[in-house]
Write a protein that holds these residues in place. Structure first.
Motif, mmCIF file in Angstrom:
data_model
loop_
_atom_site.group_PDB
_atom_site.id
_atom_site.type_symbol
_atom_site.label_atom_id
_atom_site.label_comp_id
_atom_site.label_asym_id
_atom_site.label_seq_id
_atom_site.Cartn_x
_atom_site.Cartn_y
_atom_site.Cartn_z
ATOM 1 N N SER A 66 4.311 3.883 4.638
ATOM 2 C CA SER A 66 6.137 4.157 4.640
ATOM 3 C C SER A 66 6.400 4.442 3.368
ATOM 4 O O SER A 66 6.544 3.778 2.151
ATOM 5 N N VAL A 67 7.215 5.803 3.934
ATOM 6 C CA VAL A 67 7.193 6.274 2.704
ATOM 7 C C VAL A 67 9.611 6.548 2.421
ATOM 8 O O VAL A 67 9.989 7.285 3.155
ATOM 9 N N HIS A 68 9.670 6.474 0.920
ATOM 10 C CA HIS A 68 11.485 6.637 1.075
ATOM 11 C C HIS A 68 10.887 7.780 0.458
ATOM 12 O O HIS A 68 10.727 7.899 -1.361
ATOM 13 N N MET A 121 6.083 4.458 -1.772
ATOM 14 C CA MET A 121 5.596 4.140 -0.269
ATOM 15 C C MET A 121 5.177 2.994 -0.334
ATOM 16 O O MET A 121 4.396 2.168 -2.107
ATOM 17 N N VAL A 122 5.356 2.172 0.570
ATOM 18 C CA VAL A 122 4.586 0.975 0.851
ATOM 19 C C VAL A 122 3.643 0.925 2.097
ATOM 20 O O VAL A 122 3.549 1.264 2.894
ATOM 21 N N ASN A 131 7.615 -0.640 7.082
ATOM 22 C CA ASN A 131 8.334 0.269 7.020
ATOM 23 C C ASN A 131 9.708 -1.024 6.569
ATOM 24 O O ASN A 131 11.152 -0.334 6.419
ATOM 25 N N ARG A 135 10.223 -1.060 3.188
ATOM 26 C CA ARG A 135 9.994 0.037 2.750
ATOM 27 C C ARG A 135 11.908 0.110 2.922
ATOM 28 O O ARG A 135 12.703 1.040 1.779
ATOM 29 N N ARG A 136 12.351 -0.070 3.997
ATOM 30 C CA ARG A 136 13.799 0.467 4.075
ATOM 31 C C ARG A 136 14.740 -1.083 3.318
ATOM 32 O O ARG A 136 15.384 -0.831 2.396
#
Length: 247
Positions: free
Chosen positions: A127-129, A137-138, A149, A152-153
């Motif tokens: 999950s990318v910011h 990335m997580v 997700n 990441r948020r």
């Protein structure tokens, strides 16, 4: 007894920033998962081909095709589609077909990601910011994409609003420094000096740093000092500072 070095945990993945600019990426499938994969590889400047019957395209994938952001082949996958391909991403609701594609990729030594089948993946999508040049990335190593997700948020919410701009300015300064001190043996000193800049300047300072500020700041590289942004501006042509710097 624990030693002075990091303890090996095992069971993880090697998280890398994979450079795929101009590489040939094949996406098999045209649904929601494929749409997300396409965004990931287009953001990395890859050349993307999508193979899927037109009836299986969702609106987003159809938009990418219409805008000619990707090449499109209107049919099901065929083994010859792997010729000349650098990476394969499959996102089809057919486990047997997906496994067959993975086996073909394995034989040809083409790295592949088979959506929702972790054992048949050479790599995972985390999950990318994204904020400009900054990417975080997580990954849960295939254990819980939804949880990745959520994490990441939470990380993204804790970041300063201007961190992407600060990273961009640091990148410009770093490239300028390489021109000032291009020799290979200067490498360790360049890294140490850039580290000092990042540690001593605030994110707001880095964001506010102009091209003129950078040129003045680079004048302090040789002695290895890092003045504040205020001191840098007092040294610029319209400044009037004559006193010593407290570094």
């Amino acid at each position: 007894m624990k030693g002075p070095y990091p303890e090996i945990q095992g069971g993880g993945s090697l998280i890398l920033a994979w450079q795929i600019r101009n590489k040939k990426i094949l996406v098999v499938g045209g649904g929601e998962v494929a749409a997300g994969r396409i965004v990931n590889v287009l953001n990395a400047d890859a050349n993307v081909t999508v193979i899927s019957p037109r009836a299986g395209l969702n609106d987003e994938v159809a938009h990418r095709i219409e805008q000619k952001q990707v090449a499109f082949v209107d049919r099901k996958f065929e083994p010859s589609d792997l010729d000349g391909v650098d990476m394969v991403l499959t996102a089809v609701d057919d486990p047997e077909a997906s496994s067959q594609i993975y086996k073909l990729c394995h034989e040809k030594r083409i790295p592949a990601n088979i959506a929702d089948v972790p054992p048949e993946c050479d790599f995972y999508f985390g999950s990318v910011h994204r904020d400009g040049p900054l990417q975080i990335m997580v990954s849960t190593n295939g254990n819980g994409p939804k949880l990745a997700n959520i994490v990441r948020r939470q990380i993204a919410a804790s970041l300063p609003h201007n961190i992407g701009a600060a990273v961009q300015r640091v990148g410009i300064l770093r490239r300028k420094l390489r021109k000032v001190a291009p020799a290979q043996e200067e490498g360790p000193k360049r890294m140490q000096w850039m580290s000092k800049v990042c540690e001593q300047w605030t994110l707001d300072d880095l964001c506010d740093m102009t091209e003129e500020d950078m040129e003045t700041l680079l004048g302090f590289y040789r002695p290895g000092t890092v003045p504040s942004l205020e001191q840098v501006r007092l040294q610029e042509p319209d400044g009037a500072y004559d006193g010593p710097f407290l570094i």
